[in-house]
Scaffold this motif. Sequence first.
Motif, mmCIF file in Angstrom:
data_model
loop_
_atom_site.group_PDB
_atom_site.id
_atom_site.type_symbol
_atom_site.label_atom_id
_atom_site.label_comp_id
_atom_site.label_asym_id
_atom_site.label_seq_id
_atom_site.Cartn_x
_atom_site.Cartn_y
_atom_site.Cartn_z
ATOM 1 N N LEU A 151 5.222 8.677 -3.442
ATOM 2 C CA LEU A 151 4.408 7.613 -3.671
ATOM 3 C C LEU A 151 3.259 8.046 -5.336
ATOM 4 O O LEU A 151 2.615 8.584 -4.833
ATOM 5 C CB LEU A 151 3.170 7.082 -2.989
ATOM 6 C CG LEU A 151 3.231 6.524 -1.382
ATOM 7 C CD1 LEU A 151 2.318 6.453 -0.557
ATOM 8 C CD2 LEU A 151 4.676 5.309 -1.844
ATOM 9 N N THR A 153 1.911 7.755 -8.828
ATOM 10 C CA THR A 153 1.433 6.641 -10.399
ATOM 11 C C THR A 153 2.317 6.913 -11.700
ATOM 12 O O THR A 153 2.913 8.311 -11.833
ATOM 13 C CB THR A 153 -0.233 6.638 -10.320
ATOM 14 O OG1 THR A 153 -0.365 8.184 -10.080
ATOM 15 C CG2 THR A 153 -0.816 6.352 -9.136
ATOM 16 N N THR A 197 6.234 -5.290 -5.596
ATOM 17 C CA THR A 197 4.244 -5.374 -5.292
ATOM 18 C C THR A 197 3.714 -5.846 -6.237
ATOM 19 O O THR A 197 3.414 -4.933 -6.471
ATOM 20 C CB THR A 197 4.149 -4.604 -4.761
ATOM 21 O OG1 THR A 197 4.455 -3.205 -5.151
ATOM 22 C CG2 THR A 197 4.285 -4.415 -3.004
ATOM 23 N N LEU A 200 -0.486 -5.409 -7.375
ATOM 24 C CA LEU A 200 -0.712 -4.418 -7.552
ATOM 25 C C LEU A 200 -0.492 -3.624 -8.816
ATOM 26 O O LEU A 200 -1.193 -3.889 -9.931
ATOM 27 C CB LEU A 200 -0.134 -2.940 -7.365
ATOM 28 C CG LEU A 200 -0.592 -3.587 -5.443
ATOM 29 C CD1 LEU A 200 0.657 -2.376 -4.426
ATOM 30 C CD2 LEU A 200 -1.960 -3.331 -5.117
ATOM 31 N N SER A 204 5.345 -2.425 -10.051
ATOM 32 C CA SER A 204 4.928 -1.800 -8.669
ATOM 33 C C SER A 204 6.092 -2.076 -7.221
ATOM 34 O O SER A 204 6.665 -3.519 -7.487
ATOM 35 C CB SER A 204 3.597 -1.710 -8.299
ATOM 36 O OG SER A 204 3.378 -1.590 -7.077
ATOM 37 N N ILE A 206 8.226 -1.008 -3.685
ATOM 38 C CA ILE A 206 8.328 0.222 -2.092
ATOM 39 C C ILE A 206 9.437 0.362 -1.619
ATOM 40 O O ILE A 206 9.996 -1.093 -1.374
ATOM 41 C CB ILE A 206 6.742 0.020 -1.060
ATOM 42 C CG1 ILE A 206 5.740 0.021 -1.708
ATOM 43 C CG2 ILE A 206 7.048 0.586 0.026
ATOM 44 C CD1 ILE A 206 5.602 0.945 -1.459
ATOM 45 N N TYR A 225 6.140 2.814 -6.227
ATOM 46 C CA TYR A 225 5.185 3.089 -7.561
ATOM 47 C C TYR A 225 3.695 2.498 -7.243
ATOM 48 O O TYR A 225 3.690 0.946 -6.852
ATOM 49 C CB TYR A 225 5.297 2.402 -8.924
ATOM 50 C CG TYR A 225 7.213 3.038 -9.274
ATOM 51 C CD1 TYR A 225 6.501 4.875 -9.886
ATOM 52 C CD2 TYR A 225 8.323 2.784 -9.077
ATOM 53 C CE1 TYR A 225 8.022 5.569 -10.292
ATOM 54 C CE2 TYR A 225 9.517 3.738 -9.253
ATOM 55 C CZ TYR A 225 9.279 5.429 -10.282
ATOM 56 O OH TYR A 225 10.862 5.729 -10.561
ATOM 57 N N THR A 226 2.719 3.255 -7.219
ATOM 58 C CA THR A 226 1.417 2.714 -6.940
ATOM 59 C C THR A 226 0.608 2.393 -7.505
ATOM 60 O O THR A 226 0.406 2.600 -8.607
ATOM 61 C CB THR A 226 0.940 3.091 -5.211
ATOM 62 O OG1 THR A 226 -0.041 2.860 -4.664
ATOM 63 C CG2 THR A 226 0.506 5.252 -5.663
ATOM 64 N N ARG A 232 -1.959 8.969 -4.171
ATOM 65 C CA ARG A 232 -0.731 9.127 -4.408
ATOM 66 C C ARG A 232 0.013 10.615 -4.342
ATOM 67 O O ARG A 232 -1.417 11.159 -3.766
ATOM 68 C CB ARG A 232 -0.485 8.851 -6.006
ATOM 69 C CG ARG A 232 -1.123 10.357 -7.045
ATOM 70 C CD ARG A 232 -0.981 10.468 -7.939
ATOM 71 N NE ARG A 232 -2.041 11.298 -8.804
ATOM 72 C CZ ARG A 232 -1.307 12.286 -9.152
ATOM 73 N NH1 ARG A 232 -0.069 12.615 -9.069
ATOM 74 N NH2 ARG A 232 -1.902 13.350 -9.833
#
Length: 322
Positions: A151, A153, A197, A200, A204, A206, A225-226, A232
């Motif tokens: 995960l 950024t 997502t 966010l 982003s 998942i 990508y969070t 992360r």
Amino acid sequence: MKAALIGCGAIAGRWVRSLLADGRIEIAALADPDQQAARALADRYELSPVFATTLDETLALAPVDVVVNLTPPDHHYRVSREALTHGLHVLTEKPLALNLPDALDLVHLARERGLLLAVMQNRGTDPGFLAFRDTVHLGGRAPFVVTADTLVTLPGPGFRSSQHLPVTTDLAVHAFDQVRALITAPPTEVTCIETPTGFLAPHSSIAVITVRFEDGSLFTYRGGYTADPFLRTDANGDWRVEARGFAARWAPDPASSRKTAESGPPAYQRCITTMVGALYQPGTAPVPAAGNLGSIALLDAALRSAGSSRPVQVPEVLDVRP
């Protein structure tokens, strides 16, 4: 030798720094539809290249020996094939291609023309991860249950905002390199679900991927990508392996991922240096694109599974030795 960099997005700076540190390749041309990005890259590293928008335009303006393919993943096959057709060596970012037939076509074309085709595999060749692999192989016996979370950024989404299935095509392919080092049995089936997502961040997403192997081993992957940097993982991922009477974990600290002079250059720079070295020692490249075909077979199955919402058999990689 002289090189043309095709694509001047965020990853290009990493390649420019590595090529300048190596010193054996002159960056003779920068090509990108966004000329502002190309000129900003040249200014940042005090380069004096020819500027172009496409590979064809580049070749009309500057004689080069090597193409460095830094385009978005869905452009990789077209740009690499065009370069090989023009008789140029190719160093490319991952993935080699988005499906196995295209990847095989590139490998065979490079072999027919006597050209180097090498692809970035920095996660799968990271020394820390390879030490973890050795621990697993020494202490455990198949079948294995392997899980990994990656995960991360990003400073900016770049092409990922418009890329179809960005986690699977741009992030999970690293994990495919890594799990192939841990589990040596042939993979048989992949199930992949990737869910945007966008609430966010625009890019982003998942992805949850499950891979089954011929020896009964199982790999489960969660990547994305969070938006929150405090949640992360390290870009190499958080890995756990279990077997009968054995368990191991490898989870580099993302807060201490910066390399020091004592620890040596980062894995991506070592990978680029190895690629460049192969240009001067034909036939001895330790990172040939042919060795990456197993990862592309997994990517191929994952993308087809995500499109059909069903498990997909992994295509067989036939013998492609010289």
